[in-house]
Structure formats: structure tokens, C-alpha cells
Enzyme design. Sequence first.
Site, PDB file in Angstrom:
ATOM      1  N   SER A   3      36.737 -52.486 -50.989  1.00  0.00           N
ATOM      2  CA  SER A   3      36.301 -53.488 -49.960  1.00  0.00           C
ATOM      3  C   SER A   3      37.051 -54.849 -50.152  1.00  0.00           C
ATOM      4  O   SER A   3      37.170 -55.173 -51.174  1.00  0.00           O
ATOM      5  CB  SER A   3      34.787 -53.889 -50.587  1.00  0.00           C
ATOM      6  N   HIS A   9      36.919 -50.501 -46.676  1.00  0.00           N
ATOM      7  CA  HIS A   9      35.286 -50.950 -46.416  1.00  0.00           C
ATOM      8  C   HIS A   9      35.531 -52.703 -46.113  1.00  0.00           C
ATOM      9  O   HIS A   9      36.078 -53.493 -46.495  1.00  0.00           O
ATOM     10  CB  HIS A   9      34.668 -50.771 -47.624  1.00  0.00           C
ATOM     11  N   ASP A  41      33.383 -55.681 -44.949  1.00  0.00           N
ATOM     12  CA  ASP A  41      31.925 -56.509 -44.924  1.00  0.00           C
ATOM     13  C   ASP A  41      31.956 -57.614 -43.955  1.00  0.00           C
ATOM     14  O   ASP A  41      32.628 -58.742 -44.315  1.00  0.00           O
ATOM     15  CB  ASP A  41      31.975 -56.774 -46.432  1.00  0.00           C
ATOM     16  N   MET A  78      29.766 -60.380 -42.395  1.00  0.00           N
ATOM     17  CA  MET A  78      28.709 -61.274 -42.749  1.00  0.00           C
ATOM     18  C   MET A  78      28.376 -62.624 -41.841  1.00  0.00           C
ATOM     19  O   MET A  78      29.371 -63.290 -41.553  1.00  0.00           O
ATOM     20  CB  MET A  78      28.718 -61.978 -44.308  1.00  0.00           C
ATOM     21  N   HIS A  85      31.018 -52.497 -42.415  1.00  0.00           N
ATOM     22  CA  HIS A  85      29.506 -52.835 -42.824  1.00  0.00           C
ATOM     23  C   HIS A  85      29.011 -54.219 -42.340  1.00  0.00           C
ATOM     24  O   HIS A  85      29.245 -55.334 -42.635  1.00  0.00           O
ATOM     25  CB  HIS A  85      29.521 -52.757 -44.319  1.00  0.00           C
ATOM     26  N   MET A 140      26.786 -57.042 -41.728  1.00  0.00           N
ATOM     27  CA  MET A 140      25.445 -57.446 -42.519  1.00  0.00           C
ATOM     28  C   MET A 140      25.144 -58.771 -41.567  1.00  0.00           C
ATOM     29  O   MET A 140      25.452 -59.913 -42.090  1.00  0.00           O
ATOM     30  CB  MET A 140      25.989 -57.806 -44.055  1.00  0.00           C
ATOM     31  N   MET A 179      22.551 -49.965 -50.603  1.00  0.00           N
ATOM     32  CA  MET A 179      23.130 -51.015 -51.243  1.00  0.00           C
ATOM     33  C   MET A 179      22.498 -51.071 -52.703  1.00  0.00           C
ATOM     34  O   MET A 179      21.354 -50.870 -53.138  1.00  0.00           O
ATOM     35  CB  MET A 179      22.576 -52.435 -50.738  1.00  0.00           C
ATOM     36  N   GLY A 214      25.811 -59.711 -49.752  1.00  0.00           N
ATOM     37  CA  GLY A 214      26.311 -61.093 -49.607  1.00  0.00           C
ATOM     38  C   GLY A 214      27.337 -61.462 -50.434  1.00  0.00           C
ATOM     39  O   GLY A 214      28.394 -62.202 -50.007  1.00  0.00           O
ATOM     40  N   PHE A 215      27.496 -60.820 -51.614  1.00  0.00           N
ATOM     41  CA  PHE A 215      28.329 -61.200 -52.578  1.00  0.00           C
ATOM     42  C   PHE A 215      29.074 -60.190 -53.318  1.00  0.00           C
ATOM     43  O   PHE A 215      28.256 -59.184 -53.790  1.00  0.00           O
ATOM     44  CB  PHE A 215      28.042 -62.417 -53.543  1.00  0.00           C
ATOM     45  N   GLY A 216      30.493 -60.401 -53.550  1.00  0.00           N
ATOM     46  CA  GLY A 216      31.068 -59.273 -54.412  1.00  0.00           C
ATOM     47  C   GLY A 216      30.718 -59.384 -55.870  1.00  0.00           C
ATOM     48  O   GLY A 216      30.188 -60.863 -56.229  1.00  0.00           O
ATOM     49  N   GLY A 217      31.098 -58.575 -56.704  1.00  0.00           N
ATOM     50  CA  GLY A 217      30.996 -59.077 -58.091  1.00  0.00           C
ATOM     51  C   GLY A 217      29.704 -59.168 -58.908  1.00  0.00           C
ATOM     52  O   GLY A 217      29.556 -59.460 -60.009  1.00  0.00           O
ATOM     53  N   ASP A 275      27.099 -48.832 -52.366  1.00  0.00           N
ATOM     54  CA  ASP A 275      27.955 -50.259 -52.133  1.00  0.00           C
ATOM     55  C   ASP A 275      27.229 -51.416 -53.091  1.00  0.00           C
ATOM     56  O   ASP A 275      26.228 -51.695 -52.777  1.00  0.00           O
ATOM     57  CB  ASP A 275      27.730 -50.873 -50.785  1.00  0.00           C
ATOM     58  N   GLY A 276      28.093 -51.653 -53.938  1.00  0.00           N
ATOM     59  CA  GLY A 276      27.825 -52.816 -54.845  1.00  0.00           C
ATOM     60  C   GLY A 276      27.712 -52.424 -56.461  1.00  0.00           C
ATOM     61  O   GLY A 276      27.141 -51.766 -56.811  1.00  0.00           O
ATOM     62  N   GLY A 277      28.627 -53.171 -57.088  1.00  0.00           N
ATOM     63  CA  GLY A 277      28.936 -52.970 -58.628  1.00  0.00           C
ATOM     64  C   GLY A 277      29.287 -51.803 -59.016  1.00  0.00           C
ATOM     65  O   GLY A 277      29.204 -51.387 -60.153  1.00  0.00           O
ATOM     66  N   GLY A 335      34.688 -53.276 -54.682  1.00  0.00           N
ATOM     67  CA  GLY A 335      35.397 -54.450 -54.366  1.00  0.00           C
ATOM     68  C   GLY A 335      36.139 -54.905 -55.562  1.00  0.00           C
ATOM     69  O   GLY A 335      37.332 -54.706 -55.804  1.00  0.00           O
TER      70      GLY A 335
END
Length: 226
Positions: free
Chosen positions: A12, A37, A39, A41, A70, A72, A141, A146-149, A176-178, A198
Amino acid sequence: MNTTRPIRIAPSVLDADFGYLAEQIAAVEAAGADLLHLDVMDGHFVPNLSLGVPVVAGIKKCTELFLDTHLMITDPSKYAPAFVDAGADSITFHIEVVEQPFELVDQIRALGVKVGVALNPGTPAEAVLEIIERVDIVLVMTVWPGFGGQKFMTECLEKIELLRDRLRPEQWLEVDGGLNVETAPPAVAAGADTLVAGTSVFGADDPGAALQSLRQAARTEAKQTT
Ligand code: DX5
Ligand code: ZN
């Protein structure tokens, strides 16, 4: 029989260094990324702004990778055509913002790209059960968008399992995420085949090596579970 499931890794760019985006994308492409990917937003559906149509058009010029887009955003129907014109190869919208998902799927498909539907961590699988037979990608998700990390939410694993049972083999089940070398194996074991990453890739000193480590971790699990 050796029946390893194909696993796609989708770095990402949200977590890339945008000052050196072309170089960062080239590094993950050379390391064997399957998709890129993107993102998008809008500051409404999620409390953040990221990249828009001109950035997608710029990325298209510097990579051959499939652009997994993606959205959002609260109005995917309005903006999907512009992203496809810019070079998106798939458009994934959030089920939470759409009143007529069947019409939106038809609209996106008519643009000539793959269609995906995404669900937030708080949205039950039931919200997409009717639409999933019509899409190419289901994106679960595993953090609030909204945010990476952020930290991978293990409570989403059950939803991944439930959805995998309802999908045809050729439909992608994307998470997607973490995602990192610790969280990818349980996600793959639950049925995910497409891993967005990401921070674990672009936050590493060597994004290409990080991508390959992630693939190795995921592949091991894919072998064990088939
Ligand atoms: C979050 C985005 C993700 C994000 C993932 O809203 O949809 O694609 O970039 O970043 P990591 O891998 O850091 O959780
Ligand atoms: Zn994403």
C-alpha cells in the site's frame, strides 16, 4: 498433492515516501509485488485525506503493476470513472456508503475493471452476502480505515473464514490493515489470499526484502492449510 493456494501481496503506497514514490514503487515491483494498493480517502468517510486522481495517473506511468484502488470515500459512483480513466485496474467501494450496491457493481464493471466490495471491522459479513457473488474482490478491513500503522484486529478472522466459505476460488479475499509476518499467517489460515501491507513493507529499511519476507510467511501458511 502440492496444492499451495496463490497468495497475492499488495503493498500500500499510503505508507510510502511520496517524495520518492517512483523509486519506492520500482523497489516493490522488482521484488515481485503482485498488485499495488492505492488508498483513496476523502476526509468524510474516513478522517483523513490521501491521494487522488492525478496521483493515480502519475503512478500508472511509472509501473506495470495492477492498480488495486480502494475508495474510502462517500460517493464512489461519482468518482469511479475518473479513477478508471487515470489507470485503476480495480475499484473497491465500501458497502457502508452504498444504498444500491448492485447498480454500483454494474456501473464499475461497465468501466472495464475488476470490482471489489469492502467492509469495515464493525460491519458484519451479512452486509455483503447478497452482493459478493457479483464481485471479483471482497476486502475485509482488519483495522478501522483511515490510517496506516495500526494493529491487526484478530476479531476479524472469523469474518474472513465465513466469507471464504461463501466465495468461489477465483474471487479474491483481500485483507487490509496491520499485516506483517506475524499477522499474515493467521489471515491466510482463515482464507485470505490477497494481503495489503503498508507499514510492514514501506516502513522497512528494505521494502523489497520486507515484501519477500511477508510472502514467505504467508506461503508457509498457505501450504499448511491446503
Ligand atoms: C487503511 C488503508 C490501508 C493501509 C494499511 O485505511 O486502507 O491500506 O495503507 O496500512 P498498514 O499495513 O500500515 O496497516
Ligand atoms: Zn486500503
